[in-house]
Each structure stands twice: as C-alpha cells, then as structure tokens.
Motif scaffolding. Sequence first.
Motif, PDB file in Angstrom:
ATOM      1  N   ALA A 164      32.504 -14.015 -19.384  1.00  0.00           N
ATOM      2  CA  ALA A 164      32.636 -12.644 -18.879  1.00  0.00           C
ATOM      3  C   ALA A 164      31.881 -12.597 -17.554  1.00  0.00           C
ATOM      4  O   ALA A 164      31.152 -13.532 -17.211  1.00  0.00           O
ATOM      5  N   ARG A 165      32.054 -11.531 -16.812  1.00  0.00           N
ATOM      6  CA  ARG A 165      31.392 -11.440 -15.515  1.00  0.00           C
ATOM      7  C   ARG A 165      29.873 -11.585 -15.689  1.00  0.00           C
ATOM      8  O   ARG A 165      29.236 -10.863 -16.459  1.00  0.00           O
ATOM      9  N   ARG A 263      36.351 -16.310 -24.672  1.00  0.00           N
ATOM     10  CA  ARG A 263      36.763 -15.037 -24.069  1.00  0.00           C
ATOM     11  C   ARG A 263      37.473 -14.158 -25.091  1.00  0.00           C
ATOM     12  O   ARG A 263      37.232 -12.940 -25.168  1.00  0.00           O
ATOM     13  N   THR A 266      35.118 -12.448 -27.517  1.00  0.00           N
ATOM     14  CA  THR A 266      34.386 -11.258 -27.062  1.00  0.00           C
ATOM     15  C   THR A 266      35.127  -9.982 -27.408  1.00  0.00           C
ATOM     16  O   THR A 266      34.532  -8.904 -27.434  1.00  0.00           O
ATOM     17  N   GLU A 267      36.414 -10.089 -27.685  1.00  0.00           N
ATOM     18  CA  GLU A 267      37.237  -8.912 -27.973  1.00  0.00           C
ATOM     19  C   GLU A 267      37.460  -8.699 -29.463  1.00  0.00           C
ATOM     20  O   GLU A 267      38.153  -7.758 -29.862  1.00  0.00           O
TER      21      GLU A 267
END
Length: 352
Positions: A164-165, A263, A266-267
């Motif tokens: 993530a950023r 990634r 994370t969701e």
Amino acid sequence: MKTGRTLTQIAAELDRQNEQKRDFVANTGSINAELIDGKNISFHLEGVNESFQATQHTHRQIGDRLKIPAAYYDRIRQDHPELLARTLNTFFHDEPERRLIRTLDGNARAFLSDRYRTLDNFDLAQAVLPVLAEAPDMQVVSTEITDHRFYLKALFPRTEMEVARGDAVQAGVVISNSEIGKGSLRVEPLIYRLVCLNGMIAADHGTKKYHVGRSADGGDLAYEVYRDETLRADDRALWLKVQDTVRASLDTVQFGKIVDQMRRATEVGIGGDPVKAVEEVQRVFNLTDGERGGVLRHLIEGGDLSQFGLLNAITRTSQDIADYDRATDFERMGGQILELPRNQWEQIAAAA
C-alpha cells in the motif's frame, strides 16, 4: 526479525562443527545402554569401542523408534534410569536393526535410518553463499545454528514493491536445514516489511530437499562413515540443484505474485470478534496462551483488522520469542495465513 549471530560467527561455528562431527552406522544389537554416575545413560558402540551420551532430541528419536510413549520414557529416564537402560537394551538386542548415529562434541545428536542422507550445513553454506553474492546489494540479515536447524536469511534490497502507499516490502530468501532429522533442506521466499522490520516466509512457494538416500553397506558391528567418491559425486549434483533453486529465488515474477496476494489481503477484513479470531488462530496453529496474547496485542496495536493485519501481527510476535526455531515458525505462520483457503480464512475471520 530475530538477527541471530553474525555471519562471521556462524562461519566459525560451521567450520568447528564440520571438524568435530562424526557419523557411525551400527546394528542396534551392538549398542549397549550403560548407566553412568548412577543417573545418566551412555550408549556404547561395539566395533568402534566408543561411548556417547544422547541429547534430548536423540532420546526422543529412540523412544519414537521403539514405540515407547514419550511421557513414560521421560519419567523412567528421570526417576528410574536403570530401568530405561534395561528396556532399551532389550529392544536393541531382541529387535536389531541398522541405524545411523550422528555425533558432535562427544554426544549422540541423532538416531536415524541408515538411509538418511547427510546434507550438512557446512556444505550447504559453501554452495549457497557464492550464489547469494551474485545478487547486487545482497544483505545477509539473520543467521543462526540452533540445536535443531541452520538458518540463513538474506534480502535483495533492489527488489522492492509497495503493498500500500508508504508500506514497502523487499524480496529475500530463507535457506534452512537440519542435520539431525528435524525437517528437510528448504529454500523459501522471504518478504521483509520495512515499516516494522517483520519477515514473512512464503512457505508454499518454496522448495524442499529430503534427506533420503541409499542404505549404507556394512555388517553387524558399528563403524564410522566416510564419504566415498560416488557419494561425493551425488552430493555435487545435489548442491548444483540447490544453487539453481537459490538463483530462482531472485525471480521478481514470483515476488510480484506474493505482493499481489498481500495487496488483496489488505481488503479482506476480520468480520467477527478479533479476540475470537485470534483464539481460532491459536487452535489452528497450536499456539500457547502467551503466544496468543502476543498476537492479539500486536493485532490491536497495529490497528489493521484485515488478513494482512493478522499476518503482520503474527510475524511481529516472532520478534518477541526467545527461541529462534519458534520465532521462525511464526514467520512461516504469517505466510500460511496469507495462503489459507477461503473456507479456512472465513472460519477465523467470522469467529464470534
């Protein structure tokens, strides 16, 4: 990530152990368990006329091989060692079989099949370190030799992506091995999270080499084992394959696939009670109550109630664990959380 010893210290210890270790093949009919000091048991090997005390690990291997329940074995070893010596000699002599006895520093450190292939840590390090050095800016970040396994963990800082950023991870590799029957030789991807210095081992993407070989030739008495030219040639071929596997670990495509999984993780949220979710993790992965408490604390402190947050809570807990083997188990456990089938993850996430 636990740092262990320096590479210089590990190199010195590998060299020392390589000089001191000795292997024997013995028919158990020529092994005598003898009581010394009224308490400890020594194993005398006829044919070489040498005796060795056994490590706890070796006692467990002997008990398992003879089908003696561990609790009973440990009790009579502690309270009635003379009874244990008689019991072992009865089984050794009445049901003889050939076993490989691995020794180090005067102790029998393993009781193994005579088909056990000795893939040793010294040879592994010699094979993989030059290959790792081929990678630009490679960093060996953690090494250790425990009573059970050898570990070498390296990073490749030039291979970096963001989950993530502002949350970057680097590619790495974990190379580990046991000389005493505590698992296979493994080459596994290591994912290193820079914001918290956690390491996650992606075990499902790794490679294993099992310690299975040919039975050693010989008679009824014990004899010391040396590597003949045929075995050395077999070993050279295997180490070349290990080197190829380590080179393959530098593949950025595999790293990218693992980062993509992270990634997606994370969701995927924890929809139930976080406390119950961690209790379910405890059940699935057989954690102690103290380990469960550490995971829950780091999950709450991290403030990320997702699959990604849970795996990071687990890998963060590894830094709190004194035992290097167990700490590495937690790094691998983080990778197992990432790889859980959907139904198993939902059982954890929906726990209430």
